[in-house]
Design a protein around this motif. Structure first.
Motif, PDB file in Angstrom:
ATOM      1  N   ASN A 125       0.826  -1.218   0.000  1.00 62.34           N
ATOM      2  CA  ASN A 125       0.000   0.000   0.000  1.00 62.34           C
ATOM      3  C   ASN A 125       0.859   1.267   0.000  1.00 62.34           C
ATOM      4  O   ASN A 125       0.511   2.254  -0.641  1.00 62.34           O
ATOM      5  CB  ASN A 125      -0.972  -0.024   1.181  1.00 62.34           C
ATOM      6  CG  ASN A 125      -2.090  -1.031   0.953  1.00 62.34           C
ATOM      7  OD1 ASN A 125      -2.476  -1.284  -0.191  1.00 62.34           O
ATOM      8  ND2 ASN A 125      -2.594  -1.622   2.016  1.00 62.34           N
ATOM      9  N   HIS A 149      -5.225  -0.744   6.451  1.00 66.10           N
ATOM     10  CA  HIS A 149      -4.333  -0.817   5.292  1.00 66.10           C
ATOM     11  C   HIS A 149      -2.883  -1.099   5.677  1.00 66.10           C
ATOM     12  O   HIS A 149      -2.023  -1.097   4.797  1.00 66.10           O
ATOM     13  CB  HIS A 149      -4.431   0.475   4.477  1.00 66.10           C
ATOM     14  CG  HIS A 149      -5.788   0.691   3.860  1.00 66.10           C
ATOM     15  ND1 HIS A 149      -6.303  -0.150   2.889  1.00 66.10           N
ATOM     16  CD2 HIS A 149      -6.739   1.626   4.097  1.00 66.10           C
ATOM     17  CE1 HIS A 149      -7.521   0.269   2.540  1.00 66.10           C
ATOM     18  NE2 HIS A 149      -7.809   1.333   3.256  1.00 66.10           N
ATOM     19  N   GLY A 150      -2.603  -1.300   6.973  1.00 68.01           N
ATOM     20  CA  GLY A 150      -1.251  -1.686   7.335  1.00 68.01           C
ATOM     21  C   GLY A 150      -0.699  -0.916   8.512  1.00 68.01           C
ATOM     22  O   GLY A 150      -1.306   0.049   8.986  1.00 68.01           O
ATOM     23  N   GLU A 216     -10.783  -1.251   0.619  1.00 64.48           N
ATOM     24  CA  GLU A 216     -10.883  -2.711   0.607  1.00 64.48           C
ATOM     25  C   GLU A 216     -12.215  -3.035  -0.082  1.00 64.48           C
ATOM     26  O   GLU A 216     -13.271  -2.631   0.427  1.00 64.48           O
ATOM     27  CB  GLU A 216     -10.925  -3.262   2.039  1.00 64.48           C
ATOM     28  CG  GLU A 216      -9.688  -3.031   2.857  1.00 64.48           C
ATOM     29  CD  GLU A 216      -9.942  -3.314   4.350  1.00 64.48           C
ATOM     30  OE1 GLU A 216      -9.880  -4.486   4.745  1.00 64.48           O
ATOM     31  OE2 GLU A 216     -10.219  -2.365   5.100  1.00 64.48           O
ATOM     32  N   LYS A 278      -0.597 -11.666   1.907  1.00 63.76           N
ATOM     33  CA  LYS A 278      -1.254 -12.796   2.574  1.00 63.76           C
ATOM     34  C   LYS A 278      -1.434 -14.043   1.680  1.00 63.76           C
ATOM     35  O   LYS A 278      -0.513 -14.818   1.521  1.00 63.76           O
ATOM     36  CB  LYS A 278      -2.606 -12.332   3.138  1.00 63.76           C
ATOM     37  CG  LYS A 278      -2.459 -11.266   4.252  1.00 63.76           C
ATOM     38  CD  LYS A 278      -3.748 -11.024   4.971  1.00 63.76           C
ATOM     39  CE  LYS A 278      -3.692  -9.868   5.943  1.00 63.76           C
ATOM     40  NZ  LYS A 278      -3.320 -10.209   7.282  1.00 63.76           N
TER      41      LYS A 278
HETATM   42  C1  LIG Z   1      -6.698  -5.094   3.925  1.00 61.74           C
HETATM   43  C2  LIG Z   1      -5.310  -5.124   4.469  1.00 61.74           C
HETATM   44  N1  LIG Z   1      -4.378  -4.313   3.951  1.00 61.74           N
HETATM   45  C3  LIG Z   1      -3.100  -4.298   4.396  1.00 61.74           C
HETATM   46  C4  LIG Z   1      -2.707  -5.114   5.432  1.00 61.74           C
HETATM   47  C5  LIG Z   1      -1.292  -5.066   5.920  1.00 61.74           C
HETATM   48  O1  LIG Z   1      -0.588  -6.175   5.482  1.00 61.74           O
HETATM   49  P1  LIG Z   1       0.760  -6.642   6.219  1.00 61.74           P
HETATM   50  O2  LIG Z   1       0.395  -6.928   7.634  1.00 61.74           O
HETATM   51  O3  LIG Z   1       1.194  -7.844   5.427  1.00 61.74           O
HETATM   52  O4  LIG Z   1       1.758  -5.538   6.109  1.00 61.74           O
HETATM   53  C6  LIG Z   1      -3.647  -5.992   6.004  1.00 61.74           C
HETATM   54  C7  LIG Z   1      -3.244  -6.874   7.107  1.00 61.74           C
HETATM   55  O5  LIG Z   1      -4.048  -7.410   7.822  1.00 61.74           O
HETATM   56  C8  LIG Z   1      -4.975  -5.991   5.508  1.00 61.74           C
HETATM   57  O6  LIG Z   1      -5.902  -6.788   6.027  1.00 61.74           O
END
Ligand SMILES: Cc1ncc(COP(=O)(O)O)c(C=O)c1O
Length: 446
Positions: A125, A149-150, A216, A278
C-alpha cells in the motif's frame, strides 16, 4: 547484556511462551496482557501445541494461510529455490520473478499486468500510493473509515480504525470518507447515498488534488463488509470521471477468500492499482505485490519509479507464490471456497436463528463474521466499539479450551478457515461455536 542461558532451554509450551514474552515484543498489545498459544507444528486446517493440544485454525492464522498448513508442494518449491538461488538483488532478473509476473498478469482483472513486489501488504500500500502520486502529479489520497491498510507510517494513516490513533498525525494528504456501514444498530447507506457523500468530499477537496482512492473491496478486520449493490461500480465511475486512481486493497480479500480470485471480480470492476499479500503465498514466505494497469506501467517506461526494497522480488517469496497459485489451481480452491462458502453462510444463518446473542452474520465465500449483541431489540453490541466485555472474554476462553482458534475482536468473532477445509471440518468448527454461544446468550436482554 543480561545473562541468558540458552543451552538448557527446554522447548515446552510454557517455556516458549515465557521466553517469547520476556525477550520479544508482541504487536498491538500491552505486553502483560498477552497470553499466546504456543505452536509447534501445523498441517491442513489444524495446528498443535508442543504438548499435542490440537486447534482447528478457523482464522487461517491472520486470514492468510488460505491453502492450509504444511502443503508439500509449496514446501518443496521453497526448498528447491533456496538451494538454487536463495537471493538475488532486485536490480537483477530471475526466472522465478519472471514466471510470477507472467502468472499474476493472467490472474489479475482487466489489464493489470505489471507488478512491483514487496515484503507484505503494508509495503504494497505504501508503494501503491507513491505510484499514484508519481503518475498523477497529485498528492491527496482518499481512504475510508472502518478500514485497515497496514502498520507502517503511510498505510497506518490510510487506516480508518483505532490502530491509527496513537500514530497520528501520520503522513500528510490523507482524506477520509465514511464507510457505507455504520454499525449493526444504525442503518447502512445505499450506494447512491454513499457515493453522493464521497463525491461531495471530492468536490470540496478539489478533484485535481486527489491522486487516488484506496479501499478494501470487501472490508476485512473492520467487519467483513461486502459493498452495497452498485457501490464498487460507482466508485470506479467517480474515480474515472475525476482522474483519480482507484486502488483496491486485496491484501485480505484476494486469492480466493471471497470465492473469487479477487473480490473485485464479483462486481466486474477493474481498479487501476491492486495490492495483494497474505494469500499470495499463503504466508509460507512473506511477499506482497502492487499490480498496475498497462497505462501506469507505461508511465514508468520513461519516468523513474522512485521506490525500492532490498527484498523486492525475493526469490523465496516468488517461489512460494508460484507454488501457492499452483495449489489454488490444482485443487480448485477458488471454486471450492465459493461452494463451501454457501455451506458456511447457511451454518451462520442457523446460528442466528438459534442464538439470541447473534445480532448479525455476514459472509462472502469463506470470509465470515458474527456480531454479538446484548439486546436483541436495540442491537446494542456485546462489547463497545474498540473495547471488550466479560462475555466476549469468556467466549474467547471457551474457543481456546475447546480447540478452536479464531479472532475475537470487540463484539465480533471471525469465520475465515483455510479454503481447503472439508465439510466435516466446517461442521466440527460450527459445533464448537454453537456450544460457545450459550455463554453469550445468557447476557442477552430479550
Ligand atoms: C486489507 C489489508 N491491507 C493491508 C494489510 C497489511 O498487510 P501486512 O500486515 O502484510 O503488512 C492488512 C493486514 O491485515 C490488511 O488486512
Amino acid at each position: 547484556m543480561s545473562s541468558v542461558i540458552t543451552e538448557s532451554f527446554v522447548a515446552s509450551g510454557a517455556n516458549i511462551v515465557d521466553a517469547c514474552r520476556r525477550y520479544t515484543l508482541f504487536e498491538w498489545s500491552a505486553q502483560s496482557h498477552v497470553d499466546p498459544i504456543p505452536v509447534a507444528r501445523a498441517k491442513g486446517v489444524h495446528f498443535w501445541t508442543p504438548e499435542g493440544k490440537r486447534f482447528i485454525d478457523f482464522n487461517s492464522q491472520l486470514m492468510c494461510v488460505n491453502i492450509g498448513h504444511g502443503d508439500e508442494r509449496v514446501i518443496r518449491a521453497v526448498q528447491e529455490q533456496v538451494a538454487s538461488l536463495a537471493y538475488v538483488n532486485p536490480f537483477l532478473a530471475s526466472e522465478v520473478r519472471a514466471r510470477l509476473g507472467m502468472k499474476l498478469a493472467q490472474l489479475c482483472p482487466g489489464d493489470i499486468d505489471t507488478f512491483f513486489f514487496t515484503n507484505g501488504g503494508s509495503e504494497a500500500n505504501e508503494n501503491a500510493i507513491r505510484i499514484a502520486r508519481l503518475c498523477t502529479g497529485r498528492h491527496k489520497i482518499l481512504a475510508r473509515y472502518r478500514s485497515y491498510h497496514g502498520g507502517t507510517a503511510g498505510s497506518l494513516t490510510l487506516t480508518g480504525d483505532p490502530r491509527r490513533w496513537p500514530a497520528e498525525p501520520g503522513i500528510p494528504g490523507v482524506i477520509r470518507v465514511a464507510h457505507p456501514y455504520h454499525g449493526m444498530h444504525r442503518e447502512s447507506d445505499s450506494a447512491p447515498t454513499a457515493l453522493a457523500a464521497i463525491e461531495e468530499i471530492i468536490q470540496l477537496e478539489g478533484p485535481h488534488t486527489i491522486a487516488a482512492f484506496i479501499l478494501e473491496p470487501v472490508t476485512g478486520t473492520n467487519g467483513v463488509l461486502p459493498p452495497p449493490p452498485g457501490y464498487l461500480e460507482g466508485v470506479r465511475e467517480l474515480c474515472t470521471r475525476h482522474g483519480i486512481l482507484m486502488i483496491a486493497d486485496e491484501v485480505m480479500s484476494g486469492f480466493g477468500r471471497t470465492g473469487a480470485w479477487f473480490a473485485v471480480d464479483h462486481w466486474g470492476v477493474v481498479p487501476d492499482i491492486l495490492t495483494m499479500a497474505k494469500g499470495l503465498t499463503s504466508a509460507y514466505v512473506p511477499l506482497g505485490a502492487v499490480g498496475v494497469r498497462r497505462s501506469i506501467a507505461e508511465y514508468f517506461q520513461s519516468n523513474v519509479l522512485y521506490g525500492g526494497l532490498t527484498y523486492n522480488s525475493h526469490p523465496l517469496g516468488c517461489a512460494a507464490a508460484l507454488a501457492t497459485i499452483g495449489v489454488y489451481e490444482e485443487d480448485n480452491l477458488i471454486e471450492r471456497a465459493k461452494e463451501r462458502g454457501i455451506l458456511m453462510a447457511s451454518l451462520l444463518e442457523s446460528l442466528k436463528a438459534k442464538h439470541p446473542s447473534v445480532g448479525a452474520t455476514r459472509s462472502i465465500g469463506l470470509f465470515g463474521i458474527v456480531e454479538l449483541v446484548r439486546n436483541r431489540t436495540t442491537l446494542e453490541p456485546l462489547a463497545p466499539f474498540n473495547g471488550t466485555s466479560p462475555e466476549m472474554q469468556a467466549l474467547g476462553r471457551f474457543f481456546r479450551d475447546a480447540g478452536l482458534y479464531t479472532f475475537v475482536r470487540w463484539n465480533t468473532f471471525f469465520a475465515n478457515p483455510p479454503l481447503s477445509i472439508s465439510e466435516a471440518e466446517l461442521h466440527e468448527a460450527f459445533e464448537i461455536i454453537d456450544r460457545a454461544l450459550t455463554i453469550t446468550d445468557q447476557a442477552v436482554v430479550m
